[in-house]
Every structure is written in C-alpha cells, then in structure tokens.
Motif scaffolding. Structure first.
Motif, PDB file in Angstrom:
ATOM      1  N   SER A  15      -0.248   5.209  -0.414  1.00 53.98           N
ATOM      2  CA  SER A  15      -1.450   6.008  -0.652  1.00 53.98           C
ATOM      3  C   SER A  15      -1.344   7.389  -0.028  1.00 53.98           C
ATOM      4  CB  SER A  15      -2.661   5.273  -0.057  1.00 53.98           C
ATOM      5  OG  SER A  15      -3.834   6.064  -0.159  1.00 53.98           O
ATOM      6  N   TRP A  66       0.855  -1.198   0.000  1.00 52.80           N
ATOM      7  CA  TRP A  66       0.000   0.000   0.000  1.00 52.80           C
ATOM      8  C   TRP A  66       0.878   1.230   0.000  1.00 52.80           C
ATOM      9  CZ3 TRP A  66      -2.765   2.850   4.422  1.00 52.80           C
ATOM     10  CH2 TRP A  66      -3.883   3.540   3.945  1.00 52.80           C
ATOM     11  N   ARG A 120      -4.130  -3.528  -4.113  1.00 50.83           N
ATOM     12  CA  ARG A 120      -5.578  -3.458  -4.293  1.00 50.83           C
ATOM     13  C   ARG A 120      -6.255  -3.182  -2.943  1.00 50.83           C
ATOM     14  NH1 ARG A 120      -4.034  -7.971  -7.097  1.00 50.83           N
ATOM     15  NH2 ARG A 120      -4.825  -9.333  -5.434  1.00 50.83           N
ATOM     16  N   THR A 121      -7.300  -2.372  -2.979  1.00 51.63           N
ATOM     17  CA  THR A 121      -8.027  -2.016  -1.766  1.00 51.63           C
ATOM     18  C   THR A 121      -9.449  -2.539  -1.840  1.00 51.63           C
ATOM     19  OG1 THR A 121      -6.703  -0.005  -1.477  1.00 51.63           O
ATOM     20  CG2 THR A 121      -8.801  -0.109  -0.302  1.00 51.63           C
ATOM     21  N   ARG A 122      -9.871  -3.219  -0.787  1.00 42.90           N
ATOM     22  CA  ARG A 122     -11.239  -3.726  -0.698  1.00 42.90           C
ATOM     23  C   ARG A 122     -11.893  -3.142   0.559  1.00 42.90           C
ATOM     24  NH1 ARG A 122     -13.926  -8.067   1.875  1.00 42.90           N
ATOM     25  NH2 ARG A 122     -11.957  -8.801   2.821  1.00 42.90           N
ATOM     26  N   THR A 123     -13.014  -2.472   0.368  1.00 42.07           N
ATOM     27  CA  THR A 123     -13.732  -1.901   1.505  1.00 42.07           C
ATOM     28  C   THR A 123     -14.497  -2.994   2.240  1.00 42.07           C
ATOM     29  OG1 THR A 123     -13.969   0.253   0.441  1.00 42.07           O
ATOM     30  CG2 THR A 123     -15.526  -0.276   2.204  1.00 42.07           C
ATOM     31  N   CYS A 166     -10.767  -1.156   5.657  1.00 47.07           N
ATOM     32  CA  CYS A 166     -10.398  -1.713   4.359  1.00 47.07           C
ATOM     33  C   CYS A 166      -9.363  -2.819   4.514  1.00 47.07           C
ATOM     34  CB  CYS A 166      -9.795  -0.641   3.456  1.00 47.07           C
ATOM     35  SG  CYS A 166     -10.911   0.699   3.017  1.00 47.07           S
ATOM     36  N   GLU A 167      -9.270  -3.632   3.476  1.00 44.15           N
ATOM     37  CA  GLU A 167      -8.187  -4.596   3.347  1.00 44.15           C
ATOM     38  C   GLU A 167      -7.382  -4.202   2.121  1.00 44.15           C
ATOM     39  OE1 GLU A 167      -8.273  -9.266   3.648  1.00 44.15           O
ATOM     40  OE2 GLU A 167      -8.620  -8.660   1.563  1.00 44.15           O
ATOM     41  N   VAL A 168      -6.060  -4.044   2.290  1.00 47.60           N
ATOM     42  CA  VAL A 168      -5.192  -3.711   1.165  1.00 47.60           C
ATOM     43  C   VAL A 168      -4.210  -4.858   0.967  1.00 47.60           C
ATOM     44  CG1 VAL A 168      -5.443  -1.223   1.362  1.00 47.60           C
ATOM     45  CG2 VAL A 168      -3.682  -2.353   2.692  1.00 47.60           C
ATOM     46  N   THR A 193      -8.786   3.358   6.790  1.00 47.66           N
ATOM     47  CA  THR A 193      -8.322   4.457   5.956  1.00 47.66           C
ATOM     48  C   THR A 193      -9.210   5.684   6.138  1.00 47.66           C
ATOM     49  OG1 THR A 193      -9.665   3.826   4.041  1.00 47.66           O
ATOM     50  CG2 THR A 193      -7.490   2.826   4.244  1.00 47.66           C
TER      51      THR A 193
END
Length: 647
Positions: free
Chosen positions: A328, A326, A367-370, A361-363, A351
């Motif tokens: 960002s 990550w 890639r980021t997944r809410t 979130c999971e990063v 985040t």
C-alpha cells in the motif's frame, strides 16, 4: 505577511496566536478521547488487540500478551514519571485489562519486555536512568527528568567510568522473583526469548551510544549463565526474534544511522543441528524489512518498505515462499512500519496517510478491514486545509532515479513558494504519514507553501545498493540529488525559482546548512539539530562512531573530508538567511554546532538567528515549545519568501 521578531517571547504576536489557533482546532476536539495509536499486539487465543493509545499523559506502553491470552503485561510510569516498571493485568473475564498490578520493582527504567514461550516468565530490559536515549527519540536520557542529576552535580567523563547500562532481568511469575541475568560487562540493546531457557540479545561491551554501531548477536543460556556469540555483522543488527521452539531465529542486518532505525535484509539462523550457525539471507521480494514477528514455528512474518510502499507478508520456512498480504502507498508506525499478527495470519496495523488520520485496521490477503479510526472534528478540520500529496520522481546528476513526496496547497494553481524538507539519517525515508508526522509540514501547506519531502540516495526502501551510495560521500551525491529535486520542481512550474527555502532535522539539518553553500537558489534556511562542523561534532557527540562509519575516514586526518564537507568552513555573505534551532539537552548534536555556524555566518556578513530551547534534545517535540518553534519557522519563511506574491 507576518514578520518574525527576534524576541524571546512571541506569545503576544498575531503570528503566534494564529498558530496557537491552528493547533487548538486540530487537537482540541481530541482532548477527551484516544487520538492516535501505536504498538498493536494481537491476543494469541482470542480475537482481541491491545495497543498504545495517545490520550492525555502517555504513561503506559509496550503491551504484550501471554501465550494463553489471559494476561497482558505492559510498562507504566504511573508511580514515578519517566521511570517505567512492569505491570500485569488479568483479562480472563473482560476484553479490557483489569486489576493492573505491579509485578516487581526493578532498578532503573524498563524499556522492553517479552513473555517466555511457556508463559511462566517475563524478560525485561532495564536501563539506568542516565542511559543515553536514542537520537530518533530525542537524545535525552532514558529516565527523562527523573534521570537528570542535581543542578549542582558535575558530569564526569574518564576512561573506565561506565554509566548508563542496559541489563536483562528475568521475572518468575509464580514466585514474583526477579534476577539479573546479564553480566555487568555486557550491555543489552535488544532482547528476545530463544526457547524457554535461552535469550537472544543484541549486546556490546560498553553502554555508550557509540557502541551500538558495533553490537553483535549473542545467546544466553539461563541455566549456566554463559553467553555464546552468534554473529557479528558487517553492518548494524536489530529486531532479533526466535521461533517458539528456539530452533531458529532471525534478525535484521543493514547499514543504519540511528539506533531504532534499522531497515534491511533478514538473516535466518537455524539451530536445529546444534552446531555453529552461519546465517542465511532471506529473499523477501526486495523489501527493506523494519519489523519481524514469529507467531508459528514455520512462519516468519515481516513488514517493511519497498519503492515507497509499505509491504507486509509471511515467509514460509519449509517452502521458502513469500506470501504478501499488504502492499500500500499508505503506511503505519510512527518511526518505521510495525505490525501485529493475529491467530489466522492477518496483520493488525495502524494505517495512516497524509490525508488519513491513524486508523486501526486488519489486512489479510490484500483486503483491509477497519477496526476503529481515530478521526475527529480536529482531523476533519485539518484535512480540508492540508492540500494534496503526490509522488514526485526526478533524475539525479548521474541518472539515478530519485523520488519524494510533494505536498502542496489544494486548488491553488501556479508556482508556489517551495520548502525543501530533508529527512534525518541519512538512512531514513519520508513516508506517506498523517501530517508527515511533522505538524510543521502540514502547517506550512495550510499557509500556502508547497513542501517537497525528498528521499535522496541513502534513503531506505530502495535496497542496500541505494543506501550504500551515501557511504564515504556525506554531502556529495545526496546533496546533488536534492538540488536536482528543486530544479525539477522549478521546471515543472510547481515552484517559483525566486522563493525556495530549505529545512531539516539532524542530518536533514546538516543539509539545510550545507546546500546553501553549494547553491544560491535558497532564500531561507532552517537547520534544526544540525551538524555544521564534522570535526568538532565528532568530539562532542555521543555517536562519534557514526561519522567515522559514514565518512569512512578519521576526523584526525589533516587531509580528511570532514572540513571539506562542513558548512562552517564555507560561510559566505551570500549564504541564505538562516534560522538555527537547537536543543540544549541534545547529546547527538551538541548545541555548540548551531553556535559555531551562527558565528561563522555573522562573521562572513550573512544573516543568522540562533534559537536554543533549554528543555529540548534532538529536535523539538514538546508543547508549548512546539508552538514557539512553529511560529519562528513560519515567520522566517514568510518574511523571506512569502507564500503568495502580491501584484
């Protein structure tokens, strides 16, 4: 334009009512739901996350999963407000914790806990109720109201009088028995397991907040009860962690302003050969690391700051390679970036950004997944009013690149009234946080102000060389960086040169008192919890060691720089109108610092108002006090530098 009254009660003024309405619209829709999150932790055996959520009274925190993922330990003050104890929950049959039960009652208040690698024991760091609380957390006492003496009880200080200790306790979960494992002459600041039979700890000989600056890393053998010193750094140390086997450990080393605010290089300790260990600094691609997690034997996970971005990744001990997951401009963690690592190596982070409310979130691999967000009608209402954010860059007087985060009203062209906001520390940094984690900033922007949140030399995220430039030069090069930032905003026609103010908390408060002695461009100043006389502050602060380290001088040297860099020594009738704000319970910066500068300005013929909140410590943090605080700050700026100019 509203005006600031000097009355003790502002609650009936139009300004107060408008600010009350602002916060009611923001927070009202969230009163029956979780609206914020911190301290994520990942279950090691199942796809479950636990976190500390903000919902009503915050009386539970620090969730920690056992290695089998079937039990969750946490701290709660449900039985006695301000006094935390260890509770255990069985999560075998449900994702949500159930059957929450007190493990055992320990003396004092629990501040941290950790499972042994085999899951048989918990180690708990306990603080006596009158132990100093870190400045970043308000500089009160660890037990809050429960830790305060009776109204008639004197405060006694003398050589050899030791109070407010922190100790390590091990709880055997099979027998529910607890035993103190740290010595009475050793104060424990941080703890981690080193295998199943040793502890890794940051310790000092005394418990006073001053002693933290010189703490060292030690190992405690639980079988013999013997301590072994591992490392005494040239700077401050924090965040000790160890591999599950106990064959290796790591910690962060960096010059730090405050306990809990460490960000820097990672030191690796290899115990495989059993000999005296010389730590090795890891190359983590220039990241100032703020949090460490060791989830696999050969994998050390980290998160931190680099050039204004939040970076999370893994370090492979076998190959020496860094794998970044990550990178960002958003960030996470209310104080500094923090994360949890899942079974498959993903990072669980909360985040957030100036226009993004906290989102779990999971990063993973970029890639980021809410998972879930905490937005609601109140955050939507505010997002429509807080305007835009951008990274601003300018050159210091010596050509050094300086940056900051510029927040300004949306769709309002032209030159704005500008508030320069200075962070504390000085070793800290403004990050791209929801409302900047300072609701007064969002409030000012919503009312038409531009706010420059500056990161001068000494700020984290730019490496040790950038930090070291402030050492021995308090109020010198960093002050010039801030003035150059204001000049840059005027040159770019962001700011109206006739409407520039300054505010800040702690070291930022010092700058809010100091910069108006260097430049007449400021027309309003709001120093909060500010040092104004470095010599007297050394004698009244619980962290007098701080100024010695950062000035690299003695406050008792008649030729020292303490007086030269103290605002009280430079009071002038030309000083910007100043609103001093202090907390009566502040141990880091005694409220007498505000009194001194207030008197000095009045004696010089300048305008000054002094406000001392009786139940606040280092900064203003509690409602409804915060409503009064915002009313006074906004009123001060609107009176002296209105956000709009009427023709």
């Amino acid at each position: 334009m509203s005006t600031l009254t000097q009355d003790a009660d502002l609650s009936q003024t139009p300004l107060y009512r408008s600010i009350f309405d602002h916060f009611q619209r923001l927070h009202g829709p969230a009163l029956d739901r979780i609206s914020d999150a911190a301290e994520p932790t990942a279950c090691p055996s199942r796809p479950l996350l636990a976190f500390t959520g903000s919902h009503g009274a915050n009386n539970a925190r620090s969730p920690q999963w056992a290695c089998d993922g079937r039990r969750l330990a946490l701290l709660s003050d449900g039985a006695d407000a301000g006094v935390y104890q260890v509770y255990l929950s069985d999560t075998t049959d449900a994702a949500a914790p159930s059957n929450l039960a007190l493990v055992t009652s320990l003396p004092g208040t629990a501040e941290a806990l950790a499972w042994s690698p085999d899951g048989s024991s918990l180690v708990v760091r306990m603080a006596e109720l009158d132990a100093d609380q870190a400045g970043a957390l308000g500089s009160d006492v660890a037990g809050g109201r429960a830790g305060r003496s009776s109204s008639w009880s004197p405060s006694v200080h003398a050589r050899g009088v030791i109070r407010g200790c922190r100790s390590a306790w091990v709880v055997d979960l099979a027998t529910q028995q607890a035993r103190r494992v740290s010595r009475t002459d050793t104060n424990v600041w941080e703890l981690a397991w080193l295998g199943n039979e040793q502890l890794l700890a940051m310790v000092s000989a005394t418990p006073d907040e001053d002693a933290w600056y010189d703490a060292w890393l030690a190992a405690l053998d639980l079988r013999s009860g013997t301590w072994r010193e591992l490392y005494t750094g040239s700077a401050q140390l924090g965040r000790p962690v160890a591999a599950p086997s106990g064959q290796a450990a790591a910690a962060i080393e960096a010059v730090a302003s405050d306990r809990g605010g460490i960000a820097g290089q990672v030191l690796l300790f290899d115990f495989a050969n059993g000999a005296a260990v010389v730590p090795r600094a890891l190359d983590l691609n220039g990241v100032d690391v703020t949090y460490l997690c060791w989830t696999q034997e050969a994998r050390l996970s980290f998160i931190g700051l680099r050039n204004g971005h939040t970076v999370a990744g893994h370090y492979c001990l076998q190959s020496g390679m860094v794998e970044e997951h990550w990178n960002s401009p958003l960030t996470c963690g209310p104080l500094l970036p923090e994360a949890a690592v899942t079974r498959d190596g993903a990072f669980a982070v909360v985040t957030e950004g100036w226009e993004q409310p906290p989102t779990l979130c999971e990063v993973h691999h970029g890639r980021t997944r809410t998972i879930t967000d905490f937005a609601h009608d109140g955050t939507d209402w505010l997002r429509a009013r807080v305007g835009s954010i951008e990274r601003a860059v300018w050159s210091g007087s010596d050509g050094l690149e300086i940056d900051g985060l510029l927040c300004k009203p949306r769709d309002q062209p032209g030159q704005h009234a500008l508030v320069l906001n200075v962070h504390g520390g000085p070793i800290w940094a403004f990050r791209n946080l929801w409302q900047m984690r300072s609701p007064i900033v969002a409030l000012l922007v919503a009312r038409g102000y531009a706010v420059l949140n500056a990161n001068p030399r000494g700020s984290i995220g730019r490496g040790p060389d950038f930090i070291n430039r402030v050492l021995g030069d308090i109020g010198g090069g960093d002050a010039q960086d801030l003035l150059a930032g204001v000049d840059s905003m005027i040159t770019r026609r962001v700011a109206d040169s006739s409407r520039v103010g300054i505010m800040g908390v702690s070291y930022g408060g010092y700058m809010a008192a100091w910069l108006p002695t260097l430049s007449r461009r400021f027309v309003a100043a709001v120093p909060i919890a500010a040092v104004t006389n470095w010599t007297s502050n050394h004698a009244t602060s619980n962290i007098g060691r701080f100024d010695e380290l950062f000035f690299r001088a003695s406050p008792y040297d008649p030729l020292d720089p303490y007086a030269a860099r103290s605002p009280v020594m430079h009071a002038s009738s030309q000083h910007a109108p100043t609103l001093h704000i202090a907390g009566a319970l502040d141990r880091c910066v005694h409220p007498s610092q505000a009194v001194e500068h207030h008197r000095a300005l009045l004696d010089a013929g300048a305008e000054s108002v002094l406000v001392v909140y009786p139940q606040e410590g280092h900064g203003v943090r509690q409602f409804p006090t915060y409503l009064d605080f915002c009313s006074r700050v906004v009123g001060w700026f609107e009176r002296n530098m209105p956000p709009t100019v009427h023709a």
